[in-house]
Design an enzyme around this catalytic site. Sequence first.
Site, PDB file in Angstrom:
ATOM      1  N   ASP A 279      -0.413  64.233  53.531  1.00 44.13           N
ATOM      2  CA  ASP A 279      -0.704  63.619  52.312  1.00 44.13           C
ATOM      3  C   ASP A 279      -1.389  62.595  52.298  1.00 44.13           C
ATOM      4  O   ASP A 279      -1.490  61.969  53.239  1.00 44.13           O
ATOM      5  CB  ASP A 279       0.627  63.571  51.226  1.00 44.13           C
ATOM      6  CG  ASP A 279       1.440  64.698  51.244  1.00 44.13           C
ATOM      7  OD1 ASP A 279       0.875  65.798  51.462  1.00 44.13           O
ATOM      8  OD2 ASP A 279       2.721  64.549  50.505  1.00 44.13           O
TER       9      ASP A 279
ATOM     10  N   ASP B  80      -1.336  58.734  50.860  1.00 42.19           N
ATOM     11  CA  ASP B  80      -0.657  57.720  50.221  1.00 42.19           C
ATOM     12  C   ASP B  80      -1.441  56.785  49.789  1.00 42.19           C
ATOM     13  O   ASP B  80      -2.018  55.994  50.589  1.00 42.19           O
ATOM     14  CB  ASP B  80       0.610  57.465  51.203  1.00 42.19           C
ATOM     15  CG  ASP B  80       1.431  58.480  51.428  1.00 42.19           C
ATOM     16  OD1 ASP B  80       1.952  59.095  50.547  1.00 42.19           O
ATOM     17  OD2 ASP B  80       1.613  58.697  52.495  1.00 42.19           O
TER      18      ASP B  80
END
Length: 198
Positions: free
Chosen positions: A126, A128
């Site tokens: 992901d 962040d």
Amino acid sequence: MVNAHDLLWGMTPVQLPADAPAWVRAAISAGHPVVVRRALAEPGYVAVGVRGRLREQRFAAVMPLVAVQRRVVPQDLRSAVSPRDLPALSALDQLRPVLAQQDWGVTGSAGFELASGIEALHAKSDLDLILRTPEPLERNAARDLLALLDSAECTVDLQLQTPFGAVALREWAGESRRVLLKTTHGAHLVLDPWQAVA
């Protein structure tokens, strides 16, 4: 003053607790930075986390502030680039113009890699991000921002940093009346992340 998600260099193996695993000692011995965590520490110390190569390798420790030799904050990484071709880095390139007028920064694996040059990202990572929001962000505005982030090449987890802690944008843009506010004193369910927790 250091804040959650700042990366700090200068910690030594001597400053680790005796029960620190071998991978923690190896990371610190190699000169890896540690990341500031949201937790209380004694005066003169800061709560930090050590990252290992594996996702589950996270170790909580404290670092003397006098040991800090270098500090990189998430906002320093907004224009950092990497030669690697990964979805999280492509998403970062895509979102820079979207966030250009905001006070934002890169955290997590992407922040760690961009700041240190140590490979921490992989194809399924992901992205962040943190967005400093000293003033309240309307929930409809949060939904609009989330829709923009959800068009990125990978999952984007953005935390809104309020004066009292951090709340996930995805949660603030959701339907729940109460949201989880992460503070140095722990996590609290609140109606308004811009109000002090009683």
